[in-house]
Design an enzyme around this catalytic site. Structure first.
Site, PDB file in Angstrom:
ATOM      1  N   HIS A   1       0.809  -1.220   0.000  1.00 20.57           N
ATOM      2  CA  HIS A   1       0.000   0.000   0.000  1.00 20.57           C
ATOM      3  C   HIS A   1       0.838   1.264   0.000  1.00 20.57           C
ATOM      4  O   HIS A   1       0.376   2.305  -0.471  1.00 20.57           O
ATOM      5  CB  HIS A   1      -1.010  -0.034   1.147  1.00 20.57           C
TER       6      HIS A   1
ATOM      7  N   CYS B   1     -10.408  -1.979 -10.182  1.00 21.59           N
ATOM      8  CA  CYS B   1      -9.832  -0.899  -9.379  1.00 21.59           C
ATOM      9  C   CYS B   1      -8.451  -1.268  -8.839  1.00 21.59           C
ATOM     10  O   CYS B   1      -7.833  -0.487  -8.126  1.00 21.59           O
ATOM     11  CB  CYS B   1     -10.757  -0.500  -8.241  1.00 21.59           C
TER      12      CYS B   1
ATOM     13  N   ASP C   1      -5.351  -8.062  -4.872  1.00 16.63           N
ATOM     14  CA  ASP C   1      -5.605  -9.242  -4.045  1.00 16.63           C
ATOM     15  C   ASP C   1      -5.984 -10.444  -4.895  1.00 16.63           C
ATOM     16  O   ASP C   1      -5.595 -11.572  -4.588  1.00 16.63           O
ATOM     17  CB  ASP C   1      -6.690  -8.939  -3.006  1.00 16.63           C
TER      18      ASP C   1
ATOM     19  N   GLU D   1     -12.188  -9.797  -5.434  1.00 14.90           N
ATOM     20  CA  GLU D   1     -10.738  -9.857  -5.216  1.00 14.90           C
ATOM     21  C   GLU D   1     -10.318 -11.180  -4.589  1.00 14.90           C
ATOM     22  O   GLU D   1      -9.187 -11.331  -4.158  1.00 14.90           O
ATOM     23  CB  GLU D   1     -10.249  -8.660  -4.396  1.00 14.90           C
TER      24      GLU D   1
HETATM   25  C1  PEP Z   1      -7.104  -4.784  -4.738  1.00 15.37           C
HETATM   26  O1  PEP Z   1      -6.944  -5.723  -3.953  1.00 15.37           O
HETATM   27  O2  PEP Z   1      -6.894  -4.861  -5.960  1.00 15.37           O
HETATM   28  C2  PEP Z   1      -7.586  -3.476  -4.243  1.00 15.37           C
HETATM   29  C3  PEP Z   1      -7.917  -2.512  -5.065  1.00 15.37           C
HETATM   30  O3  PEP Z   1      -7.614  -3.272  -2.893  1.00 15.37           O
HETATM   31  P1  PEP Z   1      -6.307  -3.057  -1.995  1.00 15.37           P
HETATM   32  O4  PEP Z   1      -5.140  -2.854  -2.911  1.00 15.37           O
HETATM   33  O5  PEP Z   1      -6.556  -1.869  -1.137  1.00 15.37           O
HETATM   34  O6  PEP Z   1      -6.230  -4.331  -1.228  1.00 15.37           O
HETATM   35 MG    MG Z   2      -7.736  -5.610  -1.953  1.00 15.41          MG
END
Ligand code: PEP
Ligand code: MG
Length: 537
Positions: free
Chosen positions: A188, A498, A451, A427
């Site tokens: 992140h 996303c 994910d 995901e």
């Molecule tokens: C993902 O898992 O692709 C997602 C957009 O959520 P995060 O990256 O916050 O886990």
């Molecule tokens: Mg995610």
């Protein structure tokens, strides 16, 4: 000149000075002192400096994240000015002839315990705050810096590793680039760098004595140059100018449609983690917000954000977007996004553990507070809500029951709310495989490829050692995406991506072929994708 290579996370060139962030544990030893007056003066000077830092942080935070979120710094400053706290430090120094560090640490521990034992949850939560401020004073007494407070000059941040909670607290307007030793491209912190649109390189052999030295970060090649010579500097200044020109050319695409030559249209939305990312969203002409990672609101704080605090943030985002869609993802805490005050137990496999919707469905009070804030804010714009880490139809039904309860409570209290589209993140492989069943329950799908890839390939997204095995274009993931889009369309709902894969320019054409309805990406990726879409047949 020193040159060190790593792995690029976000492109761009940064030129500036290094700020090396150390996470020194403040080891406090008890020392006997003879001049107690001098020691009290030492304490007072450090304390005043801490209060000044906190007031400056408050000022910055008000501008970046708004009054409500900034208040924590003011609360911290007030704690240090509290008579009881200061009396205790002074008394310890005078009566026991001990050093200021020891007196502060002992006072901090005593006060923290006193707060922790109080009945009221609000006061219990202050326990962590009092430890935090004491730690700040001790760091100053030790002559060190205080973590995420990065000073006033624009800097290149170099650190062993950065937790998302540390990154979100930094003053973004002063960040030129990130360079870390640890971390992975899908962590992140890397995602935050992309959202901010600043060059970032990971996996670099860093050295503490780079602190304060001039440097260049080359986010294209994934390297950092320390003490660059004049020729190198001139070369990179030229590259920066070229980047600026390219960016300006892309600005021509502002206001244009995301449409192919044959007329196929797709929505391009932006991913954000904070209200301070909104400037980039508007600047890059996003059609909406496809993912607001609401958990960053929780990461910035030392206690649960209240319904009112959350409501104000969601409302601000909705109003800023002026009727454009704003998809807010409910709390996705856990895994790499840890928050002390949630008191989560240590787990063997946190990525596959107690996180996201699993926490919300078992700690309904936290979930309902967020939902109430979201529904109230929906009266001020076009808010949609989506739920992370879904694996079953049963979970979606439970969510719907809780949403119905929240709406009923709002109705009874006469509090207005708008029509809120309800979606889920796809995901997990489980959700992708049963997406035909899930599609009957919700208004849209947003595919979280970060994910989805981690769970499909069984590759920990945080583990940089596995990079060699990690294939972001793995056919298994692409086929799952295709399946999800097909199942969504058969049920008459829309599907987008996303996760970070959505911004992969080499896949844009393939995503168009699959019929994806939306791509939600970091703000800086919107115009380059628009360019490819408009050039596609
Ligand atoms: C993902 O898992 O692709 C997602 C957009 O959520 P995060 O990256 O916050 O886990
Ligand atoms: Mg995610």
């Amino acid at each position: 000149m020193i040159s060190r290579e790593g792995k690029q996370v976000f492109h761009g060139i940064a030129i500036g000075r290094v700020r090396f962030l150390t996470k020194k544990q403040n080891v406090v030893t008890r020392r006997k002192i003879t001049d107690t007056d001098a020691e009290i003066t030492r304490y007072e000077t450090a304390k005043n400096q801490a209060v000044e830092q906190l007031r400056a942080l408050y000022g910055k935070a008000v501008k970046e994240v708004g009054e409500v979120n900034a208040q924590i710094f003011e609360v911290h400053a007030m704690m240090l000015e509290d008579g009881g706290y200061n009396d205790s430090v002074h008394n310890l120094i005078r009566s026991q002839n001990v050093n200021a560090e020891y007196a502060v640490a002992t006072t901090g521990d005593n006060f923290a315990e006193m707060f922790a034992n109080m009945e009221d949850e609000y006061f219990q939560a202050r326990s962590i705050d009092i430890k935090d401020v004491s730690e700040r004073v001790i760091t100053i007494l030790h002559g060190g810096d205080t973590g995420s407070d990065i000073g006033n000059e624009p800097v290149i941040i170099v650190a062993e590793d950065l937790a998302p909670s540390e990154t979100v607290q930094m003053d973004k307007s002063r960040l030129l680039a990130f360079v870390t030793h640890l971390g992975s491209a899908n962590s992140h912190t890397a995602i935050l760098a992309r959202t901010m649109g600043i060059p970032a390189v990971i996996g670099v052999d860093i050295e503490e004595d780079w602190n304060g030295r001039p440097a260049i970060v080359d986010g294209y090649e994934g390297k950092i140059l320390i003490d660059p010579d004049e020729t190198t500097l001139a070369y990179y200044r030229e590259r920066q100018k070229e980047d600026e020109k390219k960016k300006e050319l892309l600005l021509d695409l502002k206001g244009r449609e995301n449409v192919t030559k044959s007329g196929q249209k797709i929505n391009l939305y932006a991913n954000i983690g904070n209200v301070s990312d909104l400037a980039g969203v508007l600047e890059n002409d996003a059609g909406g917000i496809g993912l607001f990672r609401s958990e960053f609101l929780y990461l910035e704080k030392h206690t649960f954000p209240t319904e009112e605090e959350q409501f104000r943030v969601y409302r601000q985002v909705a109003e800023t977007m002026a009727g454009k869609k704003v998809i807010i993802r409910t709390l996705d805490i856990g895994a790499d996004k840890q928050v002390d005050y949630f008191d989560l137990e240590k787990e063997e496999n946190p990525a596959m553990g107690y996180r996201a919707i699993r926490i919300c469905l078992t700690r309904k009070d936290i979930f309902k507070t967020q939902l109430r804030a979201l529904f109230r804010a929906s009266n001020f714009g076009n808010i949609a809500v989506m739920y992370p880490m879904i694996i079953s139809v049963e979970e979606v039904r439970q969510i719907k029951e809780i949403v119905a309860e929240v709406k009923k409570e709002l109705d009874e209290a006469g509090i207005p709310y708008g029509t809120v589209e309800q979606g889920i993140m796809i995901e997990t492989p489980a959700a992708a495989v049963i997406s035909d069943m899930l599609a009957k329950e919700v208004d849209f799908f947003s595919i979280g490829t970060n994910d989805l890839t981690q769970y499909t390939l069984a590759i920990d997204r945080q583990n940089a050692k596995l990079d060699a095995f990690y294939d972001p274009h793995h056919e298994a993931v692409l086929r799952l995406i295709e399946l999800v889009v097909k199942n969504a369309h058969e049920a008459g709902i829309w599907a987008g991506i996303c996760g970070e894969l959505g911004a992969d320019l080499t896949l844009t054409k393939r995503f168009l072929e699959m019929g994806l309805d939306e791509l939600s990406v970091s703000p800086g990726s919107i115009l380059p994708i628009r360019q490819i879409i408009r050039e596609s047949e």
